[in-house]
Motif scaffolding. Sequence first.
Motif, short mmCIF file in Angstrom:
data_model
loop_
_atom_site.label_atom_id
_atom_site.label_comp_id
_atom_site.label_asym_id
_atom_site.label_seq_id
_atom_site.Cartn_x
_atom_site.Cartn_y
_atom_site.Cartn_z
N ARG A 3 0.84 -1.21 0.00
CA ARG A 3 0.00 0.00 0.00
C ARG A 3 0.87 1.26 0.00
N LYS A 4 1.97 1.20 0.74
CA LYS A 4 2.90 2.32 0.75
C LYS A 4 3.42 2.60 -0.66
N ASN A 5 3.76 1.54 -1.38
CA ASN A 5 4.30 1.70 -2.73
C ASN A 5 3.23 2.13 -3.73
N TYR A 9 3.58 5.59 -6.07
CA TYR A 9 3.51 5.64 -7.53
C TYR A 9 2.38 6.53 -8.06
N ILE A 10 1.27 6.58 -7.33
CA ILE A 10 0.12 7.33 -7.85
C ILE A 10 -0.03 8.70 -7.21
N GLU A 11 0.97 9.12 -6.43
CA GLU A 11 0.86 10.38 -5.69
C GLU A 11 0.78 11.60 -6.61
N ASN A 12 1.55 11.61 -7.68
CA ASN A 12 1.65 12.82 -8.50
C ASN A 12 1.07 12.67 -9.90
N GLU A 13 0.76 11.47 -10.30
CA GLU A 13 0.27 11.27 -11.66
C GLU A 13 -0.54 9.98 -11.77
N TYR A 14 -1.30 9.89 -12.86
CA TYR A 14 -2.04 8.66 -13.13
C TYR A 14 -1.05 7.55 -13.51
N VAL A 15 -1.34 6.36 -13.03
CA VAL A 15 -0.56 5.17 -13.40
C VAL A 15 -1.54 4.07 -13.77
N SER A 57 -6.39 12.80 -2.42
CA SER A 57 -6.19 13.34 -1.06
C SER A 57 -5.94 12.20 -0.09
N THR A 58 -5.29 12.54 1.03
CA THR A 58 -4.97 11.54 2.05
C THR A 58 -5.62 11.89 3.37
N PRO A 59 -5.98 10.91 4.18
CA PRO A 59 -6.63 11.17 5.47
C PRO A 59 -5.61 11.45 6.57
N ASP A 60 -6.10 11.91 7.70
CA ASP A 60 -5.24 12.14 8.86
C ASP A 60 -5.18 10.87 9.69
N ILE A 61 -4.35 9.93 9.25
CA ILE A 61 -4.19 8.68 9.98
C ILE A 61 -2.72 8.45 10.29
N LEU A 62 -2.47 7.56 11.24
CA LEU A 62 -1.11 7.31 11.68
C LEU A 62 -0.63 5.91 11.29
N GLU A 63 -1.18 5.36 10.23
CA GLU A 63 -0.70 4.08 9.73
C GLU A 63 0.77 4.21 9.38
N PRO A 64 1.58 3.19 9.70
CA PRO A 64 3.02 3.26 9.43
C PRO A 64 3.36 3.63 7.99
N PHE A 65 2.66 3.05 7.02
CA PHE A 65 3.02 3.33 5.62
C PHE A 65 2.76 4.79 5.26
#
Length: 323
Positions: A3-5, A9-15, A57-65
Amino acid sequence: MIRKNILKYIENEYVTENDLIEKLNTNHEKLNENIIKLIDAGYEIKHNDEKGYKLISTPDILEPFEIQRNLTAKYIGHSIHYYKEVTSTNDIAEKFVELEEPEGSVIIAEKQTAGRSRKKTDWISPEGGIWMTLILRPDVDLLQASKLTIVTGVALAKTLNDDFDIQAGIKWPNDILIDDKKMCGILTEAITEKDKIKAVLVGIGVDVNIDEEKIPDDLKPIATTINKHVNKAIKRSDILNAFFNHFEIFYDEFIKGNFKYTINEWRRLSTTTGKRVKVYKKGKALCADAIGIDNTGALIVELDDGKLEKITSGEVKILKEDD
């Protein structure tokens, strides 16, 4: 890890889906399964039949990844044990010390039911804050280990000031303040074996995105939260990511014997220096003017008769003009 990976990969562009499968060395079913888990956790992920997936967008969570995304620290924060609720992260950390958990490991929880403070009283730890314990294994004696409280305070105050433009200051020895109100406390505990330090637990509690109604009425005059002062929620994972990077720098200097590196930064961030203070020491209270700290981290105060006194432990209250 997958999930981290995916997020990377999809943070800045479509993949495209095929490209993700190839990059992740996975299959269609596992990819979809993990994307669904991310969406369920609060991530907004847009899908286009032709372009593929993109993170919106990302949520305010504290998951390690989530905390470890873009982490540059070499060992602090690389091992994170995440819990929804615990009694105290320091309690959990003690068990991991016995399991020989590596230095730099972190125990973190969304909520504590019995968080502790230096006064041996409970620390209010509702959802929306950062409640965590760092496991450190410095090869130093107990006297030197106590300096890690100052190391931690400097790293956190610098994080808030430099990375988030939040005017946070340090009140000796272990509180972080915004507008003279406490929003963070630090509790350092050493675990010893045959008079030798086995580990140092650095417990940190930060009031970040906490509903003000959850703060007890008797604490409201002296406590505050970050979101109240910036008028918006700040992602706690972003704070932690930046803090781990800063802390590792200061901690490495401390291990090398360069505590003055930290002291110089403390002096810049101090809310204590130059203030009239009341010091509670061994059951007695004395009023004095705070001059600063020496190179060992002790607070230097000037008494009303002009004498200087060194304070190595105790509680300090910054006095107001009407006190």
